[in-house]
Write an enzyme that holds these catalytic residues in place. Structure first.
Site, PDB file in Angstrom:
ATOM      1  CG  ASP A   1      -2.262   1.288   0.992  1.00 39.59           C
ATOM      2  OD1 ASP A   1      -2.308   1.378   0.150  1.00 39.59           O
ATOM      3  OD2 ASP A   1      -1.894   1.830   2.355  1.00 39.59           O
TER       4      ASP A   1
ATOM      5  CB  THR B   1     -18.923  19.518  -0.364  1.00 38.34           C
ATOM      6  OG1 THR B   1     -18.220  18.224   0.888  1.00 38.34           O
ATOM      7  CG2 THR B   1     -20.679  19.077   0.132  1.00 38.34           C
TER       8      THR B   1
ATOM      9  CD  GLU C   1      -3.851  15.116   4.604  1.00 36.32           C
ATOM     10  OE1 GLU C   1      -4.747  14.404   5.718  1.00 36.32           O
ATOM     11  OE2 GLU C   1      -3.825  13.719   4.719  1.00 36.32           O
TER      12      GLU C   1
ATOM     13  CE  LYS D   1      -8.171  22.340   3.371  1.00 32.52           C
ATOM     14  NZ  LYS D   1      -8.791  22.270   4.599  1.00 32.52           N
TER      15      LYS D   1
ATOM     16  CB  SER E   1     -13.463  21.118   4.989  1.00 33.45           C
ATOM     17  OG  SER E   1     -11.647  21.582   4.185  1.00 33.45           O
TER      18      SER E   1
ATOM     19  CG  ASP F   1      -5.263  -0.833   7.126  1.00 33.90           C
ATOM     20  OD1 ASP F   1      -6.223  -0.646   6.753  1.00 33.90           O
ATOM     21  OD2 ASP F   1      -4.847   0.536   7.766  1.00 33.90           O
TER      22      ASP F   1
ATOM     23  CG  ASP G   1      -7.850  20.346   7.456  1.00 37.41           C
ATOM     24  OD1 ASP G   1      -8.169  19.495   8.372  1.00 37.41           O
ATOM     25  OD2 ASP G   1      -8.164  20.474   6.445  1.00 37.41           O
TER      26      ASP G   1
END
EC number: 7.2.2.6
Length: 686
Positions: A313, A386, A354, A400, A389, A523, A350
Site C-alpha cells: 500500500d 461535497t 494535511e 478548499k 471543507s 488494515d 481542519d
C-alpha cells in the site's frame, strides 16, 4: 510491555531447557523425530552391551562401549536441548502476555445506545454480539469493534508501545482489543470474540511454539532425512555381515561390534540437521515476535521467505501517510499572499494532518501568529458528498478541496473556473503531488500542493528486495499520474492506481495464476478479500476485525513497512535450514574418511588408504567421530535460533556462497576437530 529476558544464554532458560531435554527422552514423544529416535534406540542397545561387557557376560572393550553409549545419549540430549530451548523461549514470551489476561467488570448494554441502562458483568461472561460501554480510564473488557464514539487507547498490554492511539467508530481503525485501556473518551464496543477466542488467547497459543505445525518444506526435508537414515541403517546392518565374512575369509581381526556399528550409523546419518530442524522453525516465529509480529503459522513465515511479489500500500508503507503542504500557487490576478491567506483561513478548523500542515506552512510564510486569525467562524466540515471543507467568516465563504469538487461547487454558484487552474492541478499531479484548490466565495484564488513524503530508506529497501528477485507493486487509490510519480520516486517495479477491493483481489489471483508467491499488507475491511487470497497476508493490529481474521500474520505495531522485515525473516529461516543441511551432509562426507577405515581396516587393510588423518587407534578414532558428532549440535544451536547471515543476493550466488562457506567448512571442520579430539583422548588413555 515488560518482557522476560529470553536470550539464548539466559541462565534460567538454559537450566529449564536442559531439564526438559531429559523429559523428552520419552520414546513416545521422541518418535516424532525419526532420526533422533533411532539414535536413542542405538544408545539403549550400546548401554546394554556395555553392562554385559562390564559384567563379563559378553566379550568386548567395555570402556569403548561405555564411552560410545555416553556420547550417543548426549547426542540425543543435545538434540532435545535445541528444540527445548526454542520452545521455552517462545513460552516465556507467551507468559508475558498471560499476565494481561484479567477478569474485567464490563458495563453490558442492552443496545448500542451509550445512554441505555447497563449491568456490570465479568468479562468472562461476555459473548460475541454483546454491547459494552467503556468510559475514560477503564479497561476494554474484550475484543470488539467501536460502534459509537471515539477514544484514545493505550495498547501497551499488547504492543508494548505506551503512546495511545486513536480508535473511532465507522473507520478502518475501529477495532479494539481486550485488556487495553481507554485514556480519553467514551465508547460503545460490540464484542466480536467469545471467551477463550480473543486475539490475546490466539497470540498466546501461537507463541507457544510446541503447537506449531510443520511446513511443507520441513516435511519434505524430513522425508529426505528419513530416507538417508534408512540407507545408512541398511549400510550398518550389511556392514556387520560383510565384516563377519571378511573375518572368516582372511582370518584377521574380529567382526564389528554393536558399538562400532552404532557409531558408524550415528556418524553417517544426518543427525545434525535432524536435531536442529525443529528449533529452526520455532525460532523463526520467535524472531518475528521480537519485532512485535505474530505469525499465526510457521507456513506463513516460510511462504514469506518464498515470496517473489510484494503488494505494498502506498500510504503508510511507502510514504509516511500524511501528505504535507509544500507550495502555494496563486492563479489569475491574485497575489501569492492572497493565496496563502485564503488557504490558511479555509484550514482554520481542519484538524487533519494535511490541514495542520497547510496552517503551519502558511503561518511560517506570512509570519502570522495564531491569535491574529479570526475566531468567530462557522465550520463547514468535509463530507463524502461535497469533498470539500472550509469556514464562513465575516460574510465570506472559504473552501478548499479537490479540483472536480471545487469546479462543481463554483459552477452551481454561477461562477467559472479558469483554464489555468486545470493546468496547475495537472502539473502538481504529474509531479506526484496532490492538488487542493482554494476558493473565496465563488472565485478560485490558487492551489495548494500537498506532497507525499517517502519513508526514510524505503527506496534502498525496495532495491534490496529487487536484488533478491522480488517484484514490488504499489497499490493506491490515487489517480494514475500521482501514482506514477510516487512509484518512480520510490523505485517500485510496478503500480496499480485507483484500486478498488475487487481490483486487489483480482490482482492477487492473476499473480498466483502466473506462479508467483504473493505477499501483501492491509488494515481495512476492503483489504480482507485480497488478504484471504494472498499467500502471505499481513494485517495491521489497529485494522478491522475482518482484516485480522483474513490474515496469517499480525503486526502489533501496525507498521505496514514491516512486510519487508517479515520477508527477510522468512528468507533467513529458509537459508538457515539450507545452510545447516549443507553443513550436516558435508560433515557426513568428512566423517566417512574416519569411521570407515577405522571400522574395516583391521579386517581389510587396503581400506586404510582412506585414513587420511593417520589415526592409528581405530577405537579412539571412532569415539572421536562420535564425540564430534554430539558436540556439533550444541555448537550450532545458537545459529539455528538466531538465523544464518543473510544477504540479498541472487539464488545462484547464494547457492555458491553456502557451498563454499558451509559445504567446504562442513568438510574441513570435522577433520580438524576429530584430529584434536583424538589427541586429547590419547592423553587420557596414556
Amino acid at each position: 510491555m515488560k518482557k522476560r529476558d529470553v536470550s539464548v544464554f539466559n541462565r534460567d532458560i538454559i537450566i529449564e531447557a536442559l531439564l526438559d531435554s531429559f523429559r523428552k527422552l520419552n520414546p513416545l514423544e521422541l518418535w516424532r523425530n525419526p532420526v533422533i529416535f533411532l539414535v536413542e534406540v542405538a544408545s539403549l542397545i550400546i548401554t546394554i552391551e556395555f553392562f554385559l561387557e562390564l559384567s563379563g557376560v559378553k566379550k568386548g572393550l567395555a570402556w569403548f562401549s561405555g564411552w560410545t553409549a555416553f556420547w550417543l545419549w548426549l547426542t540425543v540430549i543435545f538434540s532435545n536441548f535445541a528444540e527445548s530451548l526454542s520452545e521455552i523461549r517462545g513460552k516465556a514470551r507467551a507468559e508475558s502476555l498471560k499476565s494481561y489476561k484479567t477478569t474485567i467488570m464490563a458495563k453490558k448494554l442492552e443496545s448500542p445506545d451509550p445512554n441505555a441502562p447497563f449491568v456490570e458483568v465479568p468479562s468472562t461472561e461476555l459473548k460475541k454480539g454483546d454491547f459494552v460501554l467503556v468510559q475514560e480510564g477503564e479497561l476494554i473488557s474484550g475484543d470488539g469493534e467501536i460502534v459509537v464514539g471515539a477514544a484514545l487507547v493505550n495498547e501497551a498490554a499488547v504492543t508494548g508501545e505506551s503512546a495511545p492511539v486513536l480508535r473511532e467508530a465507522g473507520s478502518d481503525r475501529s477495532a479494539v482489543l481486550g485488556g487495553t485501556k481507554v485514556v480519553a473518551g467514551n465508547i460503545v464496543v460490540r464484542i466480536t470474540a467469545n471467551p477463550g477466542e480473543t486475539f490475546l488467547d490466539k497470540m498466546i497459543s501461537m507463541i507457544e511454539g510446541a503447537k506449531r505445525r510443520k511446513t511443507l518444506n520441513e516435511i519434505a526435508l524430513e522425508v529426505l532425512l528419513v530416507s538417508l537414515t534408512v540407507v545408512f541403517l541398511l549400510v550398518a546392518f550389511n556392514a556387520r555381515a560383510i565384516s563377519e565374512y571378511l573375518v572368516a575369509v582372511s582370518n584377521r581381526g574380529e567382526p564389528m561390534s554393536l558399538a562400532v556399528l552404532a557409531s558408524l550409523f550415528v556418524s553417517l546419518a544426518p543427525t545434525t540437521i535432524a536435531a536442529l530442524l525443529p528449533a529452526i522453525g520455532i525460532a523463526g516465529m520467535d524472531r518475528l515476535f521480537r519485532r512485535n509480529v505474530i505469525a499465526l503459522s510457521g507456513r506463513a513465515i516460510e511462504a514469506a521467505g518464498d515470496a517473489n511479489v510484494l503488494l505494498l500500500d502506498k500510504t503508510g508503507t511507502i510514504t509516511l501517510g500524511n501528505r504535507m503542504a509544500s507550495e502555494f500557487i496563486p492563479v489569475g490576478n491574485h497575489s501569492f499572499e492572497d493565496c496563502v491567506w485564503t488557504a490558511m483561513i479555509a484550514s482554520i478548523a481542519d484538524e487533519t494532518p494535511e490541514g495542520k500542515s497547510i496552517m503551519e506552512l502558511a503561518k511560517k510564510t506570512l509570519g502570522v501568529r495564531s491569535d491574529a486569525l479570526p475566531r468567530n467562524v462557522k465550520v463547514i466540515p468535509f463530507t463524502p458528498e461535497t469533498k470539500m471543507s472550509g469556514v464562513e467568516v465575516d460574510g465570506h465563504s472559504y473552501r478548499k478541496g479537490a479540483f472536480s469538487a471545487v469546479r462543481d461547487y463554483i459552477q452551481k454558484l454561477g461562477g467559472e473556473v479558469p483554464h489555468q487552474v486545470e493546468v496547475v492541478v495537472a502539473k502538481i499531479a504529474m509531479s506526484g503531488g496532490t492538488p487542493l484548490v482554494v476558493v473565496k466565495d465563488k472565485e478560485v484564488i490558487g492551489v495548494v500542493a500537498l506532497k507525499d513524503v517517502l519513508k526514510q530508506g524505503i527506496k534502498a529497501r525496495l532495491a534490496r528486495l529487487r536484488s533478491m528477485g522480488i517484484k514490488s507493486i504499489m497499490i493506491t487509490g490515487d489517480n494514475p499520474l500521482t501514482a506514477a510519480a510516487i512509484a518512480k520516486e520510490a523505485g517500485v517495479d510496478d503500480f496499480v492506481a485507483e484500486a478498488k477491493p475487487e481490483d486487489k483481489l483480482k490482482l492477487v489471483k492473476e499473480l498466483q495464476a502466473q506462479g508467483y508467491v504473493v505477499a501483501m499488507t492491509g488494515d481495512g475491511t476492503n483489504d480482507a478479500p485480497a488478504l484471504a487470497q494472498a499467500d502471505v497476508a499481513v494485517a495491521m493490529n489497529a485494522g478491522t476485525q475482518a482484516a485480522r481474521e483474513a490474515a496469517n500474520i499480525i503486526d502489533l505495531d501496525s507498521d505496514p513497512s514491516k512486510l519487508l522485515d517479515i520477508v527477510e525473516v522468512g528468507k533467513s529461516m529458509l537459508i538457515t535450514r539450507g545452510t545447516l543441511t549443507t553443513f550436516s551432509i558435508a560433515n557426513d562426507i568428512a566423517k566417512y574418511f574416519v569411521i570407515v577405515p577405522a571400522s574395516v581396516a583391521p579386517i581389510y587393510p587396503d581400506l586404510n588408504k582412506l585414513n587420511i588423518l593417520h589415526l592409528e587407534n581405530p577405537y579412539i578414532a571412532i569415539l572421536s567421530a562420535v564425540i564430534f558428532n554430539a558436540l556439533v549440535i550444541p555448537a550450532l544451536t545458537p545459529l539455528a535460533l538466531k538465523g544464518a547471515f543473510y544477504k540479498p543476493i541472487s539464488p545462484g550466488r547464494l547457492f555458491l556462497y553456502n557451498l563454499l562457506v558451509y559445504g567446504l567448512g562442513g568438510i574441513i571442520a570435522p577433520f580438524v576437530f576429530i584430529k584434536l579430539i583424538y589427541h586429547l583422548i590419547e592423553l587420557f588413555v596414556r
